[in-house]
Each structure stands twice: as C-alpha cells, then as structure tokens.
Design a protein around this motif. Structure first.
Motif, PDB file in Angstrom:
ATOM      1  N   LEU A 131       0.837  -1.200   0.000  1.00 49.48           N
ATOM      2  CA  LEU A 131       0.000   0.000   0.000  1.00 49.48           C
ATOM      3  C   LEU A 131       0.875   1.253   0.000  1.00 49.48           C
ATOM      4  O   LEU A 131       0.630   2.191  -0.764  1.00 49.48           O
ATOM      5  CB  LEU A 131      -0.935  -0.004   1.206  1.00 49.48           C
ATOM      6  CG  LEU A 131      -1.801   1.240   1.366  1.00 49.48           C
ATOM      7  CD1 LEU A 131      -2.817   1.330   0.229  1.00 49.48           C
ATOM      8  CD2 LEU A 131      -2.500   1.227   2.712  1.00 49.48           C
ATOM      9  N   ASP A 132       1.910   1.259   0.832  1.00 52.54           N
ATOM     10  CA  ASP A 132       2.834   2.400   0.873  1.00 52.54           C
ATOM     11  C   ASP A 132       3.485   2.615  -0.490  1.00 52.54           C
ATOM     12  O   ASP A 132       3.550   3.745  -0.987  1.00 52.54           O
ATOM     13  CB  ASP A 132       3.902   2.158   1.941  1.00 52.54           C
ATOM     14  CG  ASP A 132       4.959   3.252   1.954  1.00 52.54           C
ATOM     15  OD1 ASP A 132       4.600   4.423   2.154  1.00 52.54           O
ATOM     16  OD2 ASP A 132       6.146   2.921   1.745  1.00 52.54           O
ATOM     17  N   TYR A 133       3.945   1.536  -1.093  1.00 51.72           N
ATOM     18  CA  TYR A 133       4.565   1.629  -2.417  1.00 51.72           C
ATOM     19  C   TYR A 133       3.585   2.198  -3.437  1.00 51.72           C
ATOM     20  O   TYR A 133       3.912   3.146  -4.164  1.00 51.72           O
ATOM     21  CB  TYR A 133       5.060   0.247  -2.861  1.00 51.72           C
ATOM     22  CG  TYR A 133       5.542   0.226  -4.282  1.00 51.72           C
ATOM     23  CD1 TYR A 133       6.804   0.703  -4.612  1.00 51.72           C
ATOM     24  CD2 TYR A 133       4.726  -0.240  -5.305  1.00 51.72           C
ATOM     25  CE1 TYR A 133       7.246   0.703  -5.917  1.00 51.72           C
ATOM     26  CE2 TYR A 133       5.166  -0.247  -6.616  1.00 51.72           C
ATOM     27  CZ  TYR A 133       6.421   0.227  -6.920  1.00 51.72           C
ATOM     28  OH  TYR A 133       6.855   0.232  -8.215  1.00 51.72           O
ATOM     29  N   LEU A 134       2.383   1.643  -3.501  1.00 53.16           N
ATOM     30  CA  LEU A 134       1.398   2.103  -4.489  1.00 53.16           C
ATOM     31  C   LEU A 134       0.986   3.546  -4.277  1.00 53.16           C
ATOM     32  O   LEU A 134       0.865   4.317  -5.234  1.00 53.16           O
ATOM     33  CB  LEU A 134       0.165   1.193  -4.472  1.00 53.16           C
ATOM     34  CG  LEU A 134       0.374  -0.192  -5.054  1.00 53.16           C
ATOM     35  CD1 LEU A 134      -0.857  -1.074  -4.820  1.00 53.16           C
ATOM     36  CD2 LEU A 134       0.686  -0.111  -6.537  1.00 53.16           C
ATOM     37  N   MET A 135       0.769   3.934  -3.024  1.00 50.84           N
ATOM     38  CA  MET A 135       0.378   5.316  -2.748  1.00 50.84           C
ATOM     39  C   MET A 135       1.502   6.285  -3.094  1.00 50.84           C
ATOM     40  O   MET A 135       1.250   7.405  -3.519  1.00 50.84           O
ATOM     41  CB  MET A 135      -0.016   5.479  -1.276  1.00 50.84           C
ATOM     42  CG  MET A 135      -1.286   4.800  -0.915  1.00 50.84           C
ATOM     43  SD  MET A 135      -2.655   5.595  -1.787  1.00 50.84           S
ATOM     44  CE  MET A 135      -3.972   4.539  -1.348  1.00 50.84           C
ATOM     45  N   THR A 136       2.741   5.844  -2.929  1.00 48.61           N
ATOM     46  CA  THR A 136       3.874   6.713  -3.228  1.00 48.61           C
ATOM     47  C   THR A 136       4.097   6.842  -4.727  1.00 48.61           C
ATOM     48  O   THR A 136       4.249   7.953  -5.236  1.00 48.61           O
ATOM     49  CB  THR A 136       5.143   6.185  -2.534  1.00 48.61           C
ATOM     50  OG1 THR A 136       4.899   6.110  -1.129  1.00 48.61           O
ATOM     51  CG2 THR A 136       6.321   7.100  -2.792  1.00 48.61           C
ATOM     52  N   ALA A 173       5.517  16.762  10.106  1.00 49.94           N
ATOM     53  CA  ALA A 173       4.109  16.846   9.716  1.00 49.94           C
ATOM     54  C   ALA A 173       3.352  17.751  10.679  1.00 49.94           C
ATOM     55  O   ALA A 173       2.468  18.508  10.271  1.00 49.94           O
ATOM     56  CB  ALA A 173       3.483  15.446   9.667  1.00 49.94           C
ATOM     57  N   ARG A 174       3.693  17.684  11.965  1.00 51.08           N
ATOM     58  CA  ARG A 174       3.025  18.534  12.953  1.00 51.08           C
ATOM     59  C   ARG A 174       3.405  19.997  12.782  1.00 51.08           C
ATOM     60  O   ARG A 174       2.592  20.887  12.951  1.00 51.08           O
ATOM     61  CB  ARG A 174       3.389  18.088  14.358  1.00 51.08           C
ATOM     62  CG  ARG A 174       2.508  16.946  14.841  1.00 51.08           C
ATOM     63  CD  ARG A 174       2.788  16.640  16.287  1.00 51.08           C
ATOM     64  NE  ARG A 174       3.423  15.320  16.238  1.00 51.08           N
ATOM     65  CZ  ARG A 174       4.434  14.925  16.945  1.00 51.08           C
ATOM     66  NH1 ARG A 174       4.982  15.727  17.822  1.00 51.08           N
ATOM     67  NH2 ARG A 174       4.932  13.724  16.833  1.00 51.08           N
ATOM     68  N   SER A 175       4.667  20.248  12.424  1.00 55.91           N
ATOM     69  CA  SER A 175       5.111  21.634  12.311  1.00 55.91           C
ATOM     70  C   SER A 175       4.839  22.226  10.942  1.00 55.91           C
ATOM     71  O   SER A 175       4.865  23.427  10.775  1.00 55.91           O
ATOM     72  CB  SER A 175       6.619  21.726  12.596  1.00 55.91           C
ATOM     73  OG  SER A 175       7.342  21.041  11.602  1.00 55.91           O
ATOM     74  N   GLY A 176       4.586  21.366   9.940  1.00 56.36           N
ATOM     75  CA  GLY A 176       4.384  21.834   8.566  1.00 56.36           C
ATOM     76  C   GLY A 176       2.995  22.174   8.329  1.00 56.36           C
ATOM     77  O   GLY A 176       2.441  23.001   7.757  1.00 56.36           O
ATOM     78  N   GLY A 228      -3.253  12.827  -0.740  1.00 56.58           N
ATOM     79  CA  GLY A 228      -3.652  12.681   0.655  1.00 56.58           C
ATOM     80  C   GLY A 228      -2.646  11.886   1.460  1.00 56.58           C
ATOM     81  O   GLY A 228      -2.343  12.227   2.612  1.00 56.58           O
ATOM     82  N   TYR A 229      -2.115  10.862   0.873  1.00 57.45           N
ATOM     83  CA  TYR A 229      -1.130  10.019   1.547  1.00 57.45           C
ATOM     84  C   TYR A 229       0.193  10.770   1.726  1.00 57.45           C
ATOM     85  O   TYR A 229       0.769  10.765   2.806  1.00 57.45           O
ATOM     86  CB  TYR A 229      -0.913   8.737   0.749  1.00 57.45           C
ATOM     87  CG  TYR A 229       0.023   7.753   1.395  1.00 57.45           C
ATOM     88  CD1 TYR A 229      -0.399   6.978   2.458  1.00 57.45           C
ATOM     89  CD2 TYR A 229       1.329   7.602   0.947  1.00 57.45           C
ATOM     90  CE1 TYR A 229       0.456   6.069   3.063  1.00 57.45           C
ATOM     91  CE2 TYR A 229       2.191   6.698   1.546  1.00 57.45           C
ATOM     92  CZ  TYR A 229       1.750   5.934   2.604  1.00 57.45           C
ATOM     93  OH  TYR A 229       2.601   5.040   3.202  1.00 57.45           O
ATOM     94  N   LEU A 230       0.655  11.403   0.674  1.00 57.02           N
ATOM     95  CA  LEU A 230       1.949  12.082   0.723  1.00 57.02           C
ATOM     96  C   LEU A 230       1.920  13.364   1.549  1.00 57.02           C
ATOM     97  O   LEU A 230       2.968  13.865   1.941  1.00 57.02           O
ATOM     98  CB  LEU A 230       2.448  12.370  -0.690  1.00 57.02           C
ATOM     99  CG  LEU A 230       2.817  11.139  -1.511  1.00 57.02           C
ATOM    100  CD1 LEU A 230       3.194  11.535  -2.925  1.00 57.02           C
ATOM    101  CD2 LEU A 230       3.933  10.349  -0.851  1.00 57.02           C
ATOM    102  N   SER A 231       0.728  13.882   1.843  1.00 59.51           N
ATOM    103  CA  SER A 231       0.648  15.113   2.638  1.00 59.51           C
ATOM    104  C   SER A 231       1.140  14.903   4.066  1.00 59.51           C
ATOM    105  O   SER A 231       1.463  15.873   4.751  1.00 59.51           O
ATOM    106  CB  SER A 231      -0.784  15.647   2.644  1.00 59.51           C
ATOM    107  OG  SER A 231      -1.640  14.767   3.361  1.00 59.51           O
ATOM    108  N   ALA A 232       1.234  13.656   4.513  1.00 54.58           N
ATOM    109  CA  ALA A 232       1.723  13.375   5.866  1.00 54.58           C
ATOM    110  C   ALA A 232       3.246  13.450   5.956  1.00 54.58           C
ATOM    111  O   ALA A 232       3.791  13.443   7.052  1.00 54.58           O
ATOM    112  CB  ALA A 232       1.252  11.993   6.313  1.00 54.58           C
ATOM    113  N   PHE A 233       3.924  13.530   4.819  1.00 62.03           N
ATOM    114  CA  PHE A 233       5.373  13.542   4.793  1.00 62.03           C
ATOM    115  C   PHE A 233       5.885  14.953   4.535  1.00 62.03           C
ATOM    116  O   PHE A 233       5.243  15.745   3.857  1.00 62.03           O
ATOM    117  CB  PHE A 233       5.902  12.603   3.700  1.00 62.03           C
ATOM    118  CG  PHE A 233       5.558  11.164   3.944  1.00 62.03           C
ATOM    119  CD1 PHE A 233       6.367  10.377   4.739  1.00 62.03           C
ATOM    120  CD2 PHE A 233       4.420  10.607   3.390  1.00 62.03           C
ATOM    121  CE1 PHE A 233       6.057   9.056   4.972  1.00 62.03           C
ATOM    122  CE2 PHE A 233       4.092   9.283   3.619  1.00 62.03           C
ATOM    123  CZ  PHE A 233       4.914   8.503   4.422  1.00 62.03           C
ATOM    124  N   PRO A 234       7.079  15.269   5.045  1.00 59.65           N
ATOM    125  CA  PRO A 234       7.664  16.590   4.773  1.00 59.65           C
ATOM    126  C   PRO A 234       7.897  16.780   3.269  1.00 59.65           C
ATOM    127  O   PRO A 234       8.171  15.818   2.547  1.00 59.65           O
ATOM    128  CB  PRO A 234       9.004  16.553   5.519  1.00 59.65           C
ATOM    129  CG  PRO A 234       8.919  15.420   6.466  1.00 59.65           C
ATOM    130  CD  PRO A 234       7.931  14.458   5.917  1.00 59.65           C
TER     131      PRO A 234
END
Length: 122
Positions: A27-32, A119-122, A38-44
């Motif tokens: 799932l991580d691979y496919l979403m990336t 993610a919290r600070s961004g 939406g998935y990538l918004s959690a990453f810096p």
C-alpha cells in the motif's frame, strides 16, 4: 494426492501477520508511486521531493521488496514451497534499497519521529 502434515496454530498467526505487514508495504509503495496527494501530505515536502529523485531501477527494487514479501506471505498461507523464493526476492529488494539509502548523502532524515514532527510543524 498427498496430504500435507498438520501445522501448529502459530504458523497461521505468523502467516496472517505477514500478509498484513507486507500488504501495508505494498500500500505504501502504491500510494507513493501513484503520488496520492492525501497520503503524501503526511510527509515533509523535502522527503517527497527526494522520492521524486529516486532512479527508476531503485523503484523497481522497492517493488521487488514489497511485492516479493506479499507474494511470500500469501504463499505461506497456501503452504507452498515457493514462499521461500518469494521471500528471497523480497530480501534482495530490501538489501538493494537499503544500501542505496544508507549510502545516499542527499537523503533527508526519514525516521518515523522526524516525519511525524515535520508533519506537525508543517
């Protein structure tokens, strides 16, 4: 037809957990690779930008790692001998991607704590 020997309950527990674990890897691979916003918004942003610079051959080994793991886990459920080969392919993918990431001086911090705090600070 040859009857297979009965296996202990822990075998099924491990096999099901392996399917779940490796399913999340897929799932991580496919979403990336599909660039799910939406998935990538959690990453810096720096980490997502770094993902865009990965060579195609490395992404292929990433696919071998996660796909081989899921295939191996599903083959465990079927009690197929090919499970070991699938896990071997997965191990190859893991080894190649890990060596690349450890040796890449341009790689941003990617620990879970770093991603969560960014993610919290961004």
């Amino acid at each position: 037809m040859m009857n297979k020997a009965r296996v202990p309950a822990w075998y099924w527990t491990v096999a099901v957990l392996a399917v779940i674990w490796n399913g999340f890897g897929c799932l991580d691979y496919l979403m990336t690779v599909t660039r799910n916003a939406g998935y990538l918004s959690a990453f810096p942003r720096e980490y997502v930008a770094y993902l865009d610079t990965l060579p195609l051959w490395l992404v292929g080994f990433w696919a071998l790692g996660v796909g081989g793991g899921l295939a191996g886990a599903l083959l465990l459920l079927r009690r197929a001998r090919l499970a070991a080969s699938a896990f071997g392919i997965s191990l190859l993918g893991l080894a190649v991607t890990s060596v690349y990431q450890w040796s890449d001086a341009e790689a941003p911090a990617s620990s879970i704590a770093d991603v969560r705090s960014a993610a919290r600070s961004g």
